[in-house]
Design an enzyme around this catalytic site. Structure first.
Site, PDB file in Angstrom:
ATOM      1  N   GLY A 122     -51.970 131.068   5.394  1.00  0.00           N
ATOM      2  CA  GLY A 122     -51.162 131.897   6.286  1.00  0.00           C
ATOM      3  C   GLY A 122     -51.918 132.878   7.159  1.00  0.00           C
ATOM      4  CB  SER A 123     -55.470 133.334   8.167  1.00  0.00           C
ATOM      5  OG  SER A 123     -55.815 132.152   8.841  1.00  0.00           O
ATOM      6  CG  ASN A 124     -53.683 130.327  12.502  1.00  0.00           C
ATOM      7  OD1 ASN A 124     -54.125 130.627  13.600  1.00  0.00           O
ATOM      8  ND2 ASN A 124     -54.334 129.527  11.661  1.00  0.00           N
ATOM      9  CE  LYS A 129     -39.953 114.513   7.107  1.00  0.00           C
ATOM     10  NZ  LYS A 129     -41.229 115.145   7.398  1.00  0.00           N
ATOM     11  CG  MET A 166     -50.647 121.292   5.587  1.00  0.00           C
ATOM     12  SD  MET A 166     -51.481 121.149   7.196  1.00  0.00           S
ATOM     13  CE  MET A 166     -52.847 120.104   6.730  1.00  0.00           C
ATOM     14  NE  ARG A 167     -43.272 119.575   3.210  1.00  0.00           N
ATOM     15  CZ  ARG A 167     -43.240 118.630   2.293  1.00  0.00           C
ATOM     16  NH1 ARG A 167     -42.715 117.466   2.567  1.00  0.00           N
ATOM     17  NH2 ARG A 167     -43.708 118.848   1.093  1.00  0.00           N
ATOM     18  CG  ASN A 172     -49.372 121.663  14.614  1.00  0.00           C
ATOM     19  OD1 ASN A 172     -49.361 122.507  13.720  1.00  0.00           O
ATOM     20  ND2 ASN A 172     -50.104 120.565  14.529  1.00  0.00           N
ATOM     21  CG  HIS A 228     -55.016 119.369  14.310  1.00  0.00           C
ATOM     22  ND1 HIS A 228     -54.575 119.095  13.032  1.00  0.00           N
ATOM     23  CD2 HIS A 228     -56.066 118.538  14.530  1.00  0.00           C
ATOM     24  CE1 HIS A 228     -55.315 118.129  12.515  1.00  0.00           C
ATOM     25  NE2 HIS A 228     -56.223 117.773  13.402  1.00  0.00           N
TER      26      HIS A 228
HETATM   27  C1  GAR Z   1     -55.413 125.986  10.318  1.00  0.00           C
HETATM   28  O1  GAR Z   1     -56.805 125.800  10.413  1.00  0.00           O
HETATM   29  C2  GAR Z   1     -54.672 124.960  11.134  1.00  0.00           C
HETATM   30  O2  GAR Z   1     -55.387 124.582  12.278  1.00  0.00           O
HETATM   31  C3  GAR Z   1     -54.550 123.810  10.159  1.00  0.00           C
HETATM   32  O3  GAR Z   1     -54.259 124.437   8.937  1.00  0.00           O
HETATM   33  C4  GAR Z   1     -54.942 125.685   8.896  1.00  0.00           C
HETATM   34  C5  GAR Z   1     -53.999 126.745   8.380  1.00  0.00           C
HETATM   35  O4  GAR Z   1     -54.689 127.946   8.199  1.00  0.00           O
HETATM   36  N1  GAR Z   1     -53.505 122.911  10.549  1.00  0.00           N
HETATM   37  C6  GAR Z   1     -53.558 121.592  10.395  1.00  0.00           C
HETATM   38  O5  GAR Z   1     -54.500 121.013   9.853  1.00  0.00           O
HETATM   39  C7  GAR Z   1     -52.359 120.818  10.953  1.00  0.00           C
HETATM   40  N2  GAR Z   1     -52.566 119.429  10.905  1.00  0.00           N
HETATM   41  P1  GAR Z   1     -53.897 129.280   7.833  1.00  0.00           P
HETATM   42  O6  GAR Z   1     -52.921 128.916   6.722  1.00  0.00           O
HETATM   43  O7  GAR Z   1     -54.944 130.239   7.344  1.00  0.00           O
HETATM   44  O8  GAR Z   1     -53.193 129.755   9.058  1.00  0.00           O
END
Ligand code: GAR
Length: 185
Positions: free
Chosen positions: A12-14, A65, A90-91, A107, A109
């Site tokens: 959840g840092s983003n 879903k 991740m879904r 999203n 990535h």
């Molecule tokens: C992030 O690096 C994001 O780019 C990736 O999950 C991480 C979540 O980090 N997303 C994917 O791989 C999507 N396919 P966070 O939980 O620290 O925000």
């Protein structure tokens, strides 16, 4: 104030970067809901600490879903969410959410899409011997990490440590996601 929702499955840092940008005025928006599909994920602690309403569910508790996505979409509708930001969710998003929110779901990535779609993108890129890594923000459609690209940023890395690539990438992610959300809003 525009309302956004952030979906996450793990750290959840983003989510926190976006919430902080809303709190300190860098984004003229409010994170009105955090949605999480993993009851034990650290993002739930972050939401609680930041005082952001959360809907956390276990997919196994639903018939499929479309059942849990209908509940989520109803919540987004009732709050008046204008933009949904997937941040480590991740879904694959299904028809129930897409039929109501396509064009309003983005999203992030950790690769230069269309390279390295899906999970473990950084690990697979390091394994491949990639020298130029990157972060992509894209519109969400029914495909895995597909959808038209909105923003991308590349960085060079010559080593072999996925953790270092993750760390370099996340600094970019937190800035690029906030800047992109601002532009879209
Ligand atoms: C992030 O690096 C994001 O780019 C990736 O999950 C991480 C979540 O980090 N997303 C994917 O791989 C999507 N396919 P966070 O939980 O620290 O925000």
């Amino acid at each position: 104030m525009k309302k956004i929702a952030v979906f996450a499955s793990g750290n959840g840092s983003n989510f926190e970067a976006i919430a902080q940008a809303c709190a300190d005025g860098r984004l003229e928006a409010e994170v009105a809901l955090m949605v999480c599909d993993k009851p034990g994920a650290y993002v739930n602690e972050r939401a609680e600490r930041l005082g952001i309403p959360a809907f956390t569910f276990n997919p196994k508790d639903y018939s499929g879903k479309s059942e849990y996505e209908k509940i989520i979409a109803d919540k987004l509708d009732s709050i008046g969410v204008e933009l949904v930001c997937l941040a480590g969710y991740m879904r694959i998003v299904g028809d129930e959410l897409l039929s109501r929110y396509q064009g309003r779901i983005i999203n992030i990535h950790p690769s230069l899409l269309p390279a390295f779609q899906g999970a473990q993108a950084v690990e697979r890129a390091v394994e491949y011997g990639v020298k130029v890594y990157g972060i992509t923000i894209h519109w969400v459609d029914q495909t895995l990490d597909g959808g038209k690209i909105i923003a991308q940023e590349a960085f060079r890395y010559d080593g072999h440590d996925p953790e270092e690539v993750h760390a370099l990438g996340q600094v970019i992610e937190h800035r690029l996601y906030v800047d992109t959300i601002r532009q879209l809003l």
